[in-house]
Design a protein around this motif. Structure first.
Motif, mmCIF file in Angstrom:
data_model
loop_
_atom_site.group_PDB
_atom_site.id
_atom_site.type_symbol
_atom_site.label_atom_id
_atom_site.label_comp_id
_atom_site.label_asym_id
_atom_site.label_seq_id
_atom_site.Cartn_x
_atom_site.Cartn_y
_atom_site.Cartn_z
ATOM 1 N N VAL A 76 -14.834 21.302 -15.578
ATOM 2 C CA VAL A 76 -15.552 21.313 -16.659
ATOM 3 C C VAL A 76 -17.007 21.296 -16.035
ATOM 4 C CG1 VAL A 76 -16.261 20.467 -18.818
ATOM 5 C CG2 VAL A 76 -14.078 20.574 -18.272
ATOM 6 N N SER A 77 -17.328 20.285 -14.991
ATOM 7 C CA SER A 77 -18.614 20.330 -14.636
ATOM 8 C C SER A 77 -19.374 21.697 -14.166
ATOM 9 C CB SER A 77 -18.538 19.322 -13.568
ATOM 10 O OG SER A 77 -18.044 19.661 -12.238
ATOM 11 N N LYS A 78 -18.596 22.564 -14.081
ATOM 12 C CA LYS A 78 -19.260 23.826 -13.504
ATOM 13 C C LYS A 78 -19.984 24.679 -14.455
ATOM 14 C CE LYS A 78 -15.732 24.587 -9.890
ATOM 15 N NZ LYS A 78 -14.449 25.356 -9.490
ATOM 16 N N TYR A 79 -19.456 24.384 -15.920
ATOM 17 C CA TYR A 79 -20.022 24.929 -17.024
ATOM 18 C C TYR A 79 -20.895 23.963 -17.691
ATOM 19 C CZ TYR A 79 -16.133 27.482 -15.279
ATOM 20 O OH TYR A 79 -15.250 28.428 -14.755
ATOM 21 N N VAL A 80 -22.163 23.984 -17.880
ATOM 22 C CA VAL A 80 -23.126 22.988 -18.347
ATOM 23 C C VAL A 80 -22.860 22.994 -19.673
ATOM 24 C CG1 VAL A 80 -25.564 22.619 -18.652
ATOM 25 C CG2 VAL A 80 -24.574 23.603 -16.265
ATOM 26 N N THR A 81 -22.505 23.919 -20.459
ATOM 27 C CA THR A 81 -22.512 23.916 -21.799
ATOM 28 C C THR A 81 -21.262 23.059 -22.328
ATOM 29 O OG1 THR A 81 -21.288 26.117 -21.942
ATOM 30 C CG2 THR A 81 -23.666 26.203 -22.215
ATOM 31 N N ARG A 82 -20.214 23.030 -21.652
ATOM 32 C CA ARG A 82 -19.091 22.151 -21.872
ATOM 33 C C ARG A 82 -19.159 20.800 -21.453
ATOM 34 N NH1 ARG A 82 -15.666 25.908 -24.050
ATOM 35 N NH2 ARG A 82 -14.803 23.781 -25.087
ATOM 36 N N VAL A 83 -20.053 20.421 -20.441
ATOM 37 C CA VAL A 83 -20.234 18.970 -20.131
ATOM 38 C C VAL A 83 -20.404 18.129 -21.403
ATOM 39 C CG1 VAL A 83 -21.763 17.402 -18.704
ATOM 40 C CG2 VAL A 83 -21.096 19.427 -17.869
ATOM 41 N N LYS A 84 -20.879 18.690 -22.211
ATOM 42 C CA LYS A 84 -21.386 17.593 -23.507
ATOM 43 C C LYS A 84 -20.058 17.473 -24.258
ATOM 44 C CE LYS A 84 -26.164 18.222 -24.482
ATOM 45 N NZ LYS A 84 -26.941 18.914 -25.331
ATOM 46 N N CYS A 85 -19.347 18.331 -24.281
ATOM 47 C CA CYS A 85 -17.595 18.302 -24.698
ATOM 48 C C CYS A 85 -17.118 17.253 -24.111
ATOM 49 C CB CYS A 85 -17.040 19.652 -24.724
ATOM 50 S SG CYS A 85 -17.954 20.913 -25.406
ATOM 51 N N ALA A 86 -17.106 17.347 -22.965
ATOM 52 C CA ALA A 86 -16.098 16.293 -22.038
ATOM 53 C C ALA A 86 -16.597 14.813 -22.252
ATOM 54 C CB ALA A 86 -16.256 16.644 -20.425
ATOM 55 N N MET A 87 -18.068 14.769 -22.309
ATOM 56 C CA MET A 87 -18.654 13.425 -22.194
ATOM 57 C C MET A 87 -18.628 12.713 -23.629
ATOM 58 S SD MET A 87 -20.039 12.261 -19.290
ATOM 59 C CE MET A 87 -20.760 11.188 -20.119
ATOM 60 N N LEU A 88 -18.545 13.639 -24.628
ATOM 61 C CA LEU A 88 -18.685 13.164 -25.921
ATOM 62 C C LEU A 88 -17.828 11.637 -26.212
ATOM 63 C CD1 LEU A 88 -20.071 13.926 -28.493
ATOM 64 C CD2 LEU A 88 -18.056 15.128 -29.396
ATOM 65 N N PRO A 89 -16.472 11.712 -25.898
ATOM 66 C CA PRO A 89 -15.843 10.447 -25.953
ATOM 67 C C PRO A 89 -16.429 9.364 -25.123
ATOM 68 C CG PRO A 89 -14.437 12.075 -25.349
ATOM 69 C CD PRO A 89 -15.546 12.620 -25.561
ATOM 70 N N TRP A 90 -16.782 9.501 -24.223
ATOM 71 C CA TRP A 90 -17.238 8.635 -23.105
ATOM 72 C C TRP A 90 -18.449 8.003 -23.570
ATOM 73 C CZ3 TRP A 90 -14.277 7.681 -18.689
ATOM 74 C CH2 TRP A 90 -13.148 8.541 -18.387
ATOM 75 N N VAL A 91 -19.198 8.804 -24.224
ATOM 76 C CA VAL A 91 -20.505 8.494 -24.514
ATOM 77 C C VAL A 91 -20.301 7.362 -25.999
ATOM 78 C CG1 VAL A 91 -22.772 9.186 -25.960
ATOM 79 C CG2 VAL A 91 -21.892 10.177 -23.650
ATOM 80 N N ALA A 92 -19.457 7.751 -26.848
ATOM 81 C CA ALA A 92 -18.905 7.041 -27.935
ATOM 82 C C ALA A 92 -18.421 5.674 -27.273
ATOM 83 C CB ALA A 92 -17.773 7.737 -28.708
ATOM 84 N N LEU A 93 -17.514 5.546 -26.389
ATOM 85 C CA LEU A 93 -17.052 4.488 -25.545
ATOM 86 C C LEU A 93 -18.100 3.458 -25.226
ATOM 87 C CD1 LEU A 93 -14.617 2.384 -24.733
ATOM 88 C CD2 LEU A 93 -14.872 3.682 -22.619
ATOM 89 N N GLU A 94 -19.233 4.014 -24.362
ATOM 90 C CA GLU A 94 -20.265 3.203 -23.979
ATOM 91 C C GLU A 94 -21.103 2.693 -25.317
ATOM 92 O OE1 GLU A 94 -22.663 4.800 -20.297
ATOM 93 O OE2 GLU A 94 -22.570 6.155 -22.092
ATOM 94 N N ASP A 95 -21.150 3.459 -26.123
ATOM 95 C CA ASP A 95 -21.851 2.969 -27.541
ATOM 96 C C ASP A 95 -21.289 1.814 -28.243
ATOM 97 O OD1 ASP A 95 -24.093 2.759 -29.202
ATOM 98 O OD2 ASP A 95 -22.661 3.935 -30.643
ATOM 99 N N ALA A 96 -19.796 2.063 -28.236
ATOM 100 C CA ALA A 96 -18.938 0.828 -28.983
ATOM 101 C C ALA A 96 -18.841 -0.385 -28.208
ATOM 102 C CB ALA A 96 -17.595 1.618 -29.052
ATOM 103 N N LEU A 97 -18.897 -0.265 -26.712
ATOM 104 C CA LEU A 97 -18.920 -1.183 -25.991
ATOM 105 C C LEU A 97 -20.147 -2.282 -26.087
ATOM 106 C CD1 LEU A 97 -17.081 -0.025 -22.662
ATOM 107 C CD2 LEU A 97 -16.164 -1.817 -24.312
ATOM 108 N N LEU A 98 -21.140 -1.337 -26.237
ATOM 109 C CA LEU A 98 -22.793 -2.185 -26.406
ATOM 110 C C LEU A 98 -22.410 -2.846 -27.963
ATOM 111 C CD1 LEU A 98 -25.116 0.467 -25.257
ATOM 112 C CD2 LEU A 98 -24.467 -1.944 -24.141
ATOM 113 N N LYS A 99 -22.052 -2.265 -28.940
ATOM 114 C CA LYS A 99 -21.965 -2.839 -30.187
ATOM 115 C C LYS A 99 -20.796 -4.213 -30.063
ATOM 116 C CE LYS A 99 -22.911 1.400 -32.573
ATOM 117 N NZ LYS A 99 -22.292 2.298 -33.603
ATOM 118 N N SER A 100 -20.061 -4.127 -29.315
ATOM 119 C CA SER A 100 -18.770 -5.195 -29.197
ATOM 120 C C SER A 100 -19.144 -6.270 -28.459
ATOM 121 C CB SER A 100 -17.543 -4.636 -29.089
ATOM 122 O OG SER A 100 -17.423 -4.024 -27.632
ATOM 123 N N ALA A 101 -20.409 -6.213 -27.844
ATOM 124 C CA ALA A 101 -20.926 -7.146 -26.749
ATOM 125 C C ALA A 101 -20.896 -8.431 -27.495
ATOM 126 C CB ALA A 101 -21.708 -6.540 -25.723
#
Length: 147
Positions: free
Chosen positions: A122-147
């Motif tokens: 997916v990393s070869k397709y810049v427009t699709r990187v955000k699709c793949a990253m979306l749940p990982w970004v959500a996890l990061e944010d949720a971890l910050l909120k639960s700290a």
């Protein structure tokens, strides 16, 4: 295994996870959650974090809709999060982000990312990187909120 065989295997892993969504369905016992939206394509995901009393993350749960890449990414991420500490998760998120920004130069470390290395292409397709990253970004944010 040839490069073509490996690519086909990875594509099959992505399709399988897009159909059989591991960890799908938000649970009520989340310590924190995060809803993220990719305004470019409309993909959405909400990730809930489920910690144990000792602070380790026992699981994540998620709901959302979007393309097979974002759905598979959330499913693969949920397989990775089983009784891990926050440092391990931070390492995995950083490794996945590096993989997604590699433009195809990296294969990913399956010791850190598990089957999520299937998303390396997916990393070869810049427009699709955000699709793949979306749940990982959500996890990061949720971890910050639960700290």
């Amino acid at each position: 295994m040839t490069s073509s065989d490996l690519q086909n295997l990875y594509q099959q892993v992505i399709l399988d996870h897009a159909r059989e969504k591991h960890g799908y369905g938000l649970r009520d016992d989340a310590a924190a959650s995060s809803h993220q939206l990719n305004p470019t394509c409309g993909d959405e995901v909400t990730v809930g974090v489920h910690p144990a009393a000792d602070g380790r993350i026992t699981a994540i749960s998620w709901e959302g809709h979007g393309c097979s890449i974002s759905t598979a990414s959330a499913s693969l991420l949920s397989d990775l999060v089983h009784d891990v500490d926050r440092a391990q998760l931070a390492e995995a998120v950083a490794a996945f982000r590096e993989l997604m920004h590699s433009k195809g130069a990296l294969e990913g470390d399956d010791e850190v990312l598990g089957d999520a290395v299937a998303l390396a292409g997916v990393s070869k397709y810049v427009t699709r990187v955000k699709c793949a990253m979306l749940p990982w970004v959500a996890l990061e944010d949720a971890l910050l909120k639960s700290a």
